[in-house]
Design an enzyme around this catalytic site. Structure first.
Site, PDB file in Angstrom:
ATOM      1  N   ILE A   1       0.423   5.594   0.150  1.00 14.46           N
ATOM      2  CA  ILE A   1       0.588   6.842   0.326  1.00 14.46           C
ATOM      3  C   ILE A   1      -0.206   7.777  -0.535  1.00 14.46           C
ATOM      4  O   ILE A   1      -0.366   8.941  -0.248  1.00 14.46           O
ATOM      5  CB  ILE A   1       2.051   7.542   0.021  1.00 14.46           C
ATOM      6  CG1 ILE A   1       2.421   7.281  -1.471  1.00 14.46           C
ATOM      7  CG2 ILE A   1       2.995   6.923   1.165  1.00 14.46           C
ATOM      8  CD1 ILE A   1       3.929   7.849  -1.697  1.00 14.46           C
ATOM      9  N   GLY A   2      -1.091   7.001  -1.241  1.00 14.57           N
ATOM     10  CA  GLY A   2      -1.851   7.707  -2.401  1.00 14.57           C
ATOM     11  C   GLY A   2      -2.845   6.859  -2.967  1.00 14.57           C
ATOM     12  O   GLY A   2      -2.452   5.776  -3.409  1.00 14.57           O
ATOM     13  N   GLY A   3      -3.858   7.386  -3.324  1.00 17.63           N
ATOM     14  CA  GLY A   3      -4.882   6.538  -4.573  1.00 17.63           C
ATOM     15  C   GLY A   3      -5.851   7.468  -5.002  1.00 17.63           C
ATOM     16  O   GLY A   3      -6.382   8.436  -4.339  1.00 17.63           O
ATOM     17  N   GLY A   4      -5.876   7.455  -6.168  1.00 17.34           N
ATOM     18  CA  GLY A   4      -6.781   8.303  -7.045  1.00 17.34           C
ATOM     19  C   GLY A   4      -7.482   7.343  -8.213  1.00 17.34           C
ATOM     20  O   GLY A   4      -7.626   6.361  -8.316  1.00 17.34           O
ATOM     21  N   GLY A   5      -8.050   8.248  -9.188  1.00 17.21           N
ATOM     22  CA  GLY A   5      -8.600   7.494 -10.522  1.00 17.21           C
ATOM     23  C   GLY A   5      -7.820   6.646 -11.036  1.00 17.21           C
ATOM     24  O   GLY A   5      -8.222   5.477 -11.501  1.00 17.21           O
TER      25      GLY A   5
ATOM     26  N   LYS B   1       3.748   3.339  -8.615  1.00 15.01           N
ATOM     27  CA  LYS B   1       2.500   3.560  -8.729  1.00 15.01           C
ATOM     28  C   LYS B   1       2.132   2.402  -9.722  1.00 15.01           C
ATOM     29  O   LYS B   1       2.652   1.910 -10.630  1.00 15.01           O
ATOM     30  CB  LYS B   1       2.630   4.815  -9.815  1.00 15.01           C
ATOM     31  CG  LYS B   1       1.078   5.339 -10.044  1.00 15.01           C
ATOM     32  CD  LYS B   1       0.929   6.578  -9.487  1.00 15.01           C
ATOM     33  CE  LYS B   1      -0.612   7.281  -9.919  1.00 15.01           C
ATOM     34  NZ  LYS B   1      -0.817   8.467  -8.983  1.00 15.01           N
TER      35      LYS B   1
ATOM     36  N   ASP C   1      -1.974  16.378 -15.017  1.00 13.43           N
ATOM     37  CA  ASP C   1      -2.377  16.462 -13.436  1.00 13.43           C
ATOM     38  C   ASP C   1      -1.383  17.196 -12.375  1.00 13.43           C
ATOM     39  O   ASP C   1      -0.958  17.191 -11.741  1.00 13.43           O
ATOM     40  CB  ASP C   1      -2.330  15.032 -12.975  1.00 13.43           C
ATOM     41  CG  ASP C   1      -3.161  14.930 -11.814  1.00 13.43           C
ATOM     42  OD1 ASP C   1      -4.074  15.620 -11.570  1.00 13.43           O
ATOM     43  OD2 ASP C   1      -2.819  14.063 -10.858  1.00 13.43           O
TER      44      ASP C   1
END
Length: 261
Positions: A20-24, A43, A138
Site C-alpha cells: 500500500i506504500g513505499g518510500g525512502g 512496515k 514525517d
C-alpha cells in the site's frame, strides 16, 4: 524486502495482502492477522538500506524504537501491535478512515473551529512521543487519518530517536511540510513542530505552504495564512507562522510551547 500477495510471515501468523506504500525508508503492506482475523499494516525497511555501512546500527536503532512504540497507548497515535526481531518490521493497527489530505481534496479546506481540536489532539500526542525520546520526522496530511471524526497519527517508519546517530533523520522529505534542517539529521522536537504547523496551514487554507528549502536557498516568502484564506483568527495565524519559523531556534522548542500559542 518485496513480498507478493499471500506471502506468510512469522510462521503463518500474518498473510500479506498487497503493498500500500513505499518510500525512502521502506515498504508498507496491508496484511491479515490470520489468528485474530483482523487487518494490520506492516512496515519493512527498503532493500536499499541493506548495503548501507550503517545498516547494523540502523537495525539496532529500529528495534529500540519498535519496543518503545509498542509501549505507547494513545487514542491519537496508531498502535504498534508487534515487532519482528528476525526481520526488522513494525506491525501496526489498520486505521480505517480517510487521510487529512483526502479530506482537504474533497472539501477544499477545514474551518478553523473544526481544525483546531484536531491539531490540539495531535500536538498532545506528539508531545507524549517526544517525552519517550522519539521524533516522528514525517508529519504531513497523508500521515494523519480521521477515524470516526478523531485524528490518528500514523506511519512511524521515519521516526528517529533523539539520541545522537550518524544516520540521517530520514531519506526522503515531504518538502512542503518539512523544515530545511531535516536534511542534516540531528532530530529534535522542533522538526515536528514545524511539520504540524505546516500541516495546519494546509488544513485551514487548502494550499501547501512554500517549501522551507526554497525559503532558505532562494528567499521565497511564506504567504501568511490569511492571504490564502480570509477570516482566520490572529491567534491561529501567529501559531502557524511561529511554528513554521525558518530557523529552528525561532520556533517553539516543544509541542507544549506550541500548544500555548
Amino acid at each position: 524486502m518485496i513480498w507478493a500477495e499471500g506471502h506468510l510471515l512469522q510462521s503463518g501468523k500474518y498473510r500479506i495482502q498487497w503493498q500500500i506504500g513505499g518510500g525512502g525508508f521502506g515498504l508498507t503492506y496491508l496484511a491479515k492477522d490470520v489468528h485474530l482475523q483482523r487487518s494490520v499494516v506492516i512496515k519493512v525497511p527498503n532493500r536499499n538500506f541493506y548495503d548501507d555501512s550503517d545498516y547494523e546500527r540502523f537495525v539496532r536503532r529500529f528495534k529500540q524504537e519498535g519496543r518503545l512504540l509498542e509501549q505507547l497507548s494513545h487514542p491519537h497515535i496508531v498502535k504498534v501491535l508487534d515487532f519482528f526481531e528476525d526481520i526488522p518490521c513494525l506491525v501496526m493497527e489498520y486505521v480505517d478512515g480517510k487521510t487529512l489530505n483526502q479530506v482537504i481534496k474533497e472539501r477544499s479546506y477545514l474551518p478553523e473551529k473544526e481544525a483546531l481540536p484536531y491539531f490540539q489532539k495531535l500536538a498532545e500526542a506528539l508531545d507524549i512521543i517526544h517525552q519517550k525520546g522519539i521524533i516522528h520526522c514525517d508529519v504531513h496530511p497523508s500521515n494523519i487519518m480521521l477515524r470516526n471524526n478523531e485524528p490518528v497519527l500514523i506511519d512511524f517508519g521515519s521516526a528517529k530517536l533523539l539520541k545522537p546517530s550518524t544516520l540521517t533523520v530520514t531519506t526522503t522529505m515531504n518538502e512542503s511540510f518539512a523544515p530545511y534542517e531535516q536534511r542534516e539529521g540531528n532530530p529534535h522536537a522542533t522538526l515536528d513542530v514545524y511539520s504540524l504547523a505546516a500541516t495546519l496551514y494546509f488544513a485551514v487554507t487548502g494550499q501547501k505552504p512554500q517549501p522551507a528549502v526554497n525559503r532558505k536557498m532562494y528567499g521565497d516568502l511564506l504567504k501568511p495564512p490569511p492571504e490564502q484564506r480570509s477570516r482566520l483568527s490572529n491567534g491561529l495565524n501567529q501559531a502557524i507562522l511561529q511554528g513554521m519559523a525558518l530557523e529552528a531556534q525561532d520556533r517553539p522548542q516543544s509541542m507544549q510551547a506550541w500548544l500555548k500559542l
